[in-house]
Design an enzyme around this catalytic site. Structure first.
Site, short mmCIF file in Angstrom:
data_model
loop_
_atom_site.label_atom_id
_atom_site.label_comp_id
_atom_site.label_asym_id
_atom_site.label_seq_id
_atom_site.Cartn_x
_atom_site.Cartn_y
_atom_site.Cartn_z
N ARG A 24 -27.72 -16.53 -28.97
CA ARG A 24 -27.36 -15.84 -30.23
C ARG A 24 -26.46 -16.78 -31.00
O ARG A 24 -25.39 -17.16 -30.51
CB ARG A 24 -26.65 -14.52 -29.94
CG ARG A 24 -25.94 -13.96 -31.15
CD ARG A 24 -25.45 -12.55 -30.97
NE ARG A 24 -26.57 -11.62 -30.99
CZ ARG A 24 -26.43 -10.31 -31.16
NH1 ARG A 24 -25.25 -9.78 -31.35
NH2 ARG A 24 -27.49 -9.53 -31.15
N HIS B 90 -34.21 -11.62 -35.89
CA HIS B 90 -33.75 -10.89 -34.70
C HIS B 90 -35.00 -10.33 -33.99
O HIS B 90 -35.24 -9.13 -33.97
CB HIS B 90 -32.80 -9.76 -35.14
CG HIS B 90 -31.95 -9.20 -34.04
ND1 HIS B 90 -32.03 -9.64 -32.73
CD2 HIS B 90 -30.99 -8.24 -34.05
CE1 HIS B 90 -31.15 -8.96 -32.00
NE2 HIS B 90 -30.52 -8.10 -32.78
N GLN C 197 -34.83 -7.46 -31.24
CA GLN C 197 -34.55 -6.14 -31.80
C GLN C 197 -35.82 -5.52 -32.38
O GLN C 197 -36.11 -4.34 -32.18
CB GLN C 197 -33.48 -6.26 -32.91
CG GLN C 197 -33.16 -4.94 -33.56
CD GLN C 197 -32.44 -3.98 -32.63
OE1 GLN C 197 -31.44 -4.34 -32.05
NE2 GLN C 197 -32.94 -2.76 -32.50
N ASP D 187 -29.84 -1.54 -42.09
CA ASP D 187 -28.94 -2.37 -41.29
C ASP D 187 -27.65 -2.54 -42.09
O ASP D 187 -27.61 -2.23 -43.29
CB ASP D 187 -29.62 -3.72 -40.98
CG ASP D 187 -28.81 -4.62 -40.05
OD1 ASP D 187 -27.90 -4.10 -39.36
OD2 ASP D 187 -29.06 -5.83 -40.03
N ARG E 244 -34.23 -1.87 -26.16
CA ARG E 244 -33.88 -3.29 -26.09
C ARG E 244 -34.04 -3.77 -24.65
O ARG E 244 -34.54 -4.86 -24.39
CB ARG E 244 -32.42 -3.51 -26.53
CG ARG E 244 -32.13 -3.26 -28.00
CD ARG E 244 -32.79 -4.26 -28.89
NE ARG E 244 -32.44 -5.63 -28.57
CZ ARG E 244 -31.33 -6.25 -28.98
NH1 ARG E 244 -30.47 -5.62 -29.77
NH2 ARG E 244 -31.08 -7.52 -28.65
#
Ligand code: CP
Ligand code: NVA
Length: 301
Positions: free
Chosen positions: A102, A129, A132, A219, A287
């Site tokens: 990350r 991402h 996700q 988001d 996830r």
């Protein structure tokens, strides 16, 4: 498939097969059926940004698969003191069976894959991402049974989540509508990809984007690394909120997804968040299953 660097690199078949395996692993965990596909393997988790979900789901995920995780904060690694990624990649490849990273720049993830010799998984960059969005697609498919033909709507910042949702949604056969302010559009590379799909639309009008949507996603307005822009962003995103009015434009019973962490009163109201909490936390749980499927796909060789 050698790495998961971005969904742009994946075929629709590869995405579908990860989702199928994720469903299977979720079923097996629920029924206590062992699935130790990565017995004796190690995955390194490099974090240059904070994380709750990604860290914990990767750590427990590899453990459930019979392997182990090494949490590698960039604050403690030599990479944080300037050791080049090319060298870090070549060293870590001699110890580990896979690396999740990350970080900020997408190029760093691509370089890790280029110079290393083990599978690399993108655990979030400024650009995308993918882990996700695999979990999001899994959660949406669980509710509707299919993805093809559904309408996915994303409201807010044209950030890493928007970029991955556009690519993942379109590759899964969904129609995708995005509403962002003019200066916060998704990445050009992603818009160029989406231009090939007549089921893609980009607007500045959230109500228009939400029309008839099966799933509405949002988001944070200020992602990690954008803390200094918070004030200006709060103003720019006024009107881009998932609330009663917006959801009234979507299909009745439409789903809401949020990658979390969520900022109530900003991108989503408290009421909408709590009304859709069950599906948002299912998304968070997924996830774990989706990333286990990614690790098995890449590391069981
Ligand atoms: N959604 C997500 O990636 O959460 P974390 O930042 O907590 O890992
Ligand atoms: N867009 C957010 C996602 C957090 C999981 C960020 O990059 O901070």
């Amino acid at each position: 498939m050698d790495h998961l660097l971005k969904l742009l690199d994946c075929t629709p078949e590869e995405i579908a097969s990860i989702l199928d395996l994720a469903d299977q692993l979720k079923y097996e965990r629920k029924h206590n059926i062992p699935h130790r596909h990565l017995e004796g393997k190690s995955v390194g988790l490099i974090f240059q940004k904070s994380s709750t979900r990604t860290r914990v789901s990767f750590e427990t995920g590899i453990f459930q698969l019979g392997g182990q995780a090494l949490f590698l904060s960039s604050r403690d690694l030599q990479i944080g003191r300037g050791e080049p990624v090319q060298d870090t990649a070549r060293v870590l490849s001699r110890y580990l069976d896979g690396i999740m990273i990350r970080t900020y720049e997408q190029k760093e993830v691509e370089d890790l894959a280029k110079y290393g010799s083990v599978p690399v998984i993108n655990g979030l960059t400024d650009f995308c991402h993918p882990c996700q969005v695999l979990a999001d697609l899994m959660t949406i498919r669980e509710k509707y049974g299919v993805l093809k033909g559904l309408k996915l709507c994303y409201i807010g910042d044209g950030n890493n989540m928007a970029n991955s949702l556009i690519v993942g949604g379109l590759k899964a056969g969904m129609s995708v509508s995005i509403a962002t302010p003019e200066n916060y559009r998704p990445a050009k590379e992603v818009l160029d990809f989406a231009a090939g799909y007549d089921v893609f639309s980009l607007t500045e009008d959230p109500m228009k984007a939400a029309e008839n949507a099966d799933v509405v996603i949002t988001d944070t307005w200020a992602s990690m690394g954008q803390e200094d822009e918070k004030e200006i962003r709060m103003k720019a995103f006024q009107g881009y909120q998932v609330n009663d009015e917006l959801m009234a434009a979507a299909k009745p019973g439409a789903m809401v997804q949020h990658c979390l962490p969520a900022y109530r009163g900003q991108e989503i109201t408290e009421k909408m968040f709590e009304e859709h909490a069950a599906e948002i936390f299912e998304e968070a749980e997924n996830r774990l299953h989706a990333q286990k499927a990614v690790m098995v796909t890449l590391m069981k060789k």
